[in-house]
Scaffold this motif. Structure first.
Motif, PDB file in Angstrom:
ATOM      1  N   ILE A  74       0.864  -1.191   0.000  1.00 36.27           N
ATOM      2  CA  ILE A  74       0.000   0.000   0.000  1.00 36.27           C
ATOM      3  C   ILE A  74       0.895   1.234   0.000  1.00 36.27           C
ATOM      4  O   ILE A  74       1.655   1.449   0.945  1.00 36.27           O
ATOM      5  CB  ILE A  74      -0.939   0.016   1.217  1.00 36.27           C
ATOM      6  CG1 ILE A  74      -1.817  -1.231   1.229  1.00 36.27           C
ATOM      7  CG2 ILE A  74      -1.791   1.275   1.209  1.00 36.27           C
ATOM      8  CD1 ILE A  74      -2.662  -1.374   2.471  1.00 36.27           C
ATOM      9  N   GLN A  75       0.803   2.024  -1.043  1.00 37.79           N
ATOM     10  CA  GLN A  75       1.637   3.215  -1.184  1.00 37.79           C
ATOM     11  C   GLN A  75       0.913   4.452  -0.652  1.00 37.79           C
ATOM     12  O   GLN A  75      -0.303   4.443  -0.444  1.00 37.79           O
ATOM     13  CB  GLN A  75       2.013   3.407  -2.652  1.00 37.79           C
ATOM     14  CG  GLN A  75       2.806   2.249  -3.224  1.00 37.79           C
ATOM     15  CD  GLN A  75       4.130   2.031  -2.503  1.00 37.79           C
ATOM     16  OE1 GLN A  75       4.857   2.979  -2.253  1.00 37.79           O
ATOM     17  NE2 GLN A  75       4.415   0.792  -2.155  1.00 37.79           N
ATOM     18  N   ALA A  76       1.650   5.521  -0.467  1.00 34.47           N
ATOM     19  CA  ALA A  76       1.106   6.747   0.115  1.00 34.47           C
ATOM     20  C   ALA A  76       0.234   7.527  -0.862  1.00 34.47           C
ATOM     21  O   ALA A  76      -0.705   8.196  -0.436  1.00 34.47           O
ATOM     22  CB  ALA A  76       2.237   7.633   0.629  1.00 34.47           C
ATOM     23  N   ILE A  77       0.517   7.472  -2.151  1.00 34.41           N
ATOM     24  CA  ILE A  77      -0.225   8.306  -3.113  1.00 34.41           C
ATOM     25  C   ILE A  77      -1.718   7.960  -3.137  1.00 34.41           C
ATOM     26  O   ILE A  77      -2.550   8.868  -3.073  1.00 34.41           O
ATOM     27  CB  ILE A  77       0.409   8.232  -4.514  1.00 34.41           C
ATOM     28  CG1 ILE A  77       1.763   8.939  -4.477  1.00 34.41           C
ATOM     29  CG2 ILE A  77      -0.493   8.868  -5.563  1.00 34.41           C
ATOM     30  CD1 ILE A  77       2.554   8.858  -5.753  1.00 34.41           C
ATOM     31  N   PRO A  78      -2.111   6.681  -3.192  1.00 32.68           N
ATOM     32  CA  PRO A  78      -3.552   6.401  -3.142  1.00 32.68           C
ATOM     33  C   PRO A  78      -4.205   6.859  -1.834  1.00 32.68           C
ATOM     34  O   PRO A  78      -5.356   7.304  -1.837  1.00 32.68           O
ATOM     35  CB  PRO A  78      -3.633   4.876  -3.283  1.00 32.68           C
ATOM     36  CG  PRO A  78      -2.371   4.480  -3.937  1.00 32.68           C
ATOM     37  CD  PRO A  78      -1.336   5.466  -3.466  1.00 32.68           C
ATOM     38  N   LEU A  79      -3.467   6.777  -0.730  1.00 32.16           N
ATOM     39  CA  LEU A  79      -4.021   7.254   0.537  1.00 32.16           C
ATOM     40  C   LEU A  79      -4.200   8.773   0.510  1.00 32.16           C
ATOM     41  O   LEU A  79      -5.207   9.299   0.990  1.00 32.16           O
ATOM     42  CB  LEU A  79      -3.121   6.831   1.700  1.00 32.16           C
ATOM     43  CG  LEU A  79      -3.011   5.320   1.925  1.00 32.16           C
ATOM     44  CD1 LEU A  79      -1.972   5.026   2.995  1.00 32.16           C
ATOM     45  CD2 LEU A  79      -4.347   4.713   2.278  1.00 32.16           C
ATOM     46  N   TYR A  80      -3.219   9.472  -0.069  1.00 32.18           N
ATOM     47  CA  TYR A  80      -3.334  10.929  -0.206  1.00 32.18           C
ATOM     48  C   TYR A  80      -4.522  11.285  -1.100  1.00 32.18           C
ATOM     49  O   TYR A  80      -5.303  12.189  -0.783  1.00 32.18           O
ATOM     50  CB  TYR A  80      -2.034  11.511  -0.779  1.00 32.18           C
ATOM     51  CG  TYR A  80      -2.123  12.988  -1.055  1.00 32.18           C
ATOM     52  CD1 TYR A  80      -2.142  13.904  -0.012  1.00 32.18           C
ATOM     53  CD2 TYR A  80      -2.203  13.471  -2.355  1.00 32.18           C
ATOM     54  CE1 TYR A  80      -2.230  15.263  -0.248  1.00 32.18           C
ATOM     55  CE2 TYR A  80      -2.290  14.821  -2.606  1.00 32.18           C
ATOM     56  CZ  TYR A  80      -2.311  15.714  -1.548  1.00 32.18           C
ATOM     57  OH  TYR A  80      -2.423  17.059  -1.793  1.00 32.18           O
ATOM     58  N   LEU A  81      -4.672  10.562  -2.195  1.00 32.41           N
ATOM     59  CA  LEU A  81      -5.811  10.819  -3.091  1.00 32.41           C
ATOM     60  C   LEU A  81      -7.136  10.537  -2.385  1.00 32.41           C
ATOM     61  O   LEU A  81      -8.133  11.219  -2.618  1.00 32.41           O
ATOM     62  CB  LEU A  81      -5.679   9.991  -4.370  1.00 32.41           C
ATOM     63  CG  LEU A  81      -4.509  10.369  -5.281  1.00 32.41           C
ATOM     64  CD1 LEU A  81      -4.420   9.408  -6.457  1.00 32.41           C
ATOM     65  CD2 LEU A  81      -4.623  11.812  -5.749  1.00 32.41           C
ATOM     66  N   GLY A  82      -7.136   9.536  -1.510  1.00 32.57           N
ATOM     67  CA  GLY A  82      -8.334   9.257  -0.717  1.00 32.57           C
ATOM     68  C   GLY A  82      -8.661  10.408   0.220  1.00 32.57           C
ATOM     69  O   GLY A  82      -9.835  10.768   0.390  1.00 32.57           O
ATOM     70  N   LEU A  83      -7.634  11.004   0.823  1.00 31.52           N
ATOM     71  CA  LEU A  83      -7.861  12.175   1.671  1.00 31.52           C
ATOM     72  C   LEU A  83      -8.386  13.356   0.860  1.00 31.52           C
ATOM     73  O   LEU A  83      -9.268  14.092   1.315  1.00 31.52           O
ATOM     74  CB  LEU A  83      -6.568  12.563   2.392  1.00 31.52           C
ATOM     75  CG  LEU A  83      -6.123  11.617   3.506  1.00 31.52           C
ATOM     76  CD1 LEU A  83      -4.698  11.953   3.938  1.00 31.52           C
ATOM     77  CD2 LEU A  83      -7.067  11.688   4.687  1.00 31.52           C
TER      78      LEU A  83
END
Length: 131
Positions: A74-83
């Motif tokens: 799980i990378q940070a970019i998809p989590l950032y996009l989720g935020l």
């Protein structure tokens, strides 16, 4: 076990952010009565404080989301996009809540806060990788 703790904290920070951003104008005004800076504050200064609150909530959420969920898979970019998606959805919903209104600058503050939180979380993970 610390990762589980961060995951639980991240869920609570996201829920608190969602709740705070979706309060009605009446409930928000009741909370604002408790703020220490309310006396003598102009609408312009409230608007600036509102952006800091948005950025702060998303920075805290982004930090704990990264600590709890970033891994090799799980990378940070998809989590950032989720935020960012959360910020966009809450702004859109605020346009339909009595006493609230959607503001594009709030979304900018959400994105900036999330970027700071995600970056700090990644720096923390690099210094102390999960074991």
């Amino acid at each position: 076990m610390p990762r589980l703790r961060y995951r639980i904290i991240s869920v609570f920070t996201l829920l608190a952010t969602l709740l705070a951003l979706l309060l009605s104008g009446e409930h928000l005004a009741m909370l604002a009565g408790w703020w220490p800076w309310r006396d003598g504050a102009s609408a312009a200064s409230y608007s600036n404080q509102d952006k800091l609150v948005h950025a702060g909530m998303f920075a805290i959420s982004g930090y704990f989301v990264v600590l709890g969920w970033v891994s090799r898979n799980i990378q940070a970019i998809p989590l950032y996009l989720g935020l960012l998606a959360l910020g966009g959805c809450t702004e859109w919903l605020q346009g339909n809540i009595p006493g609230r209104g959607a503001d594009n600058w709030d979304l900018v503050a959400d994105a900036a806060g999330a970027a700071v939180g995600v970056t700090l979380g990644l720096c923390s993970l690099r210094r102390n990788p999960p074991g």
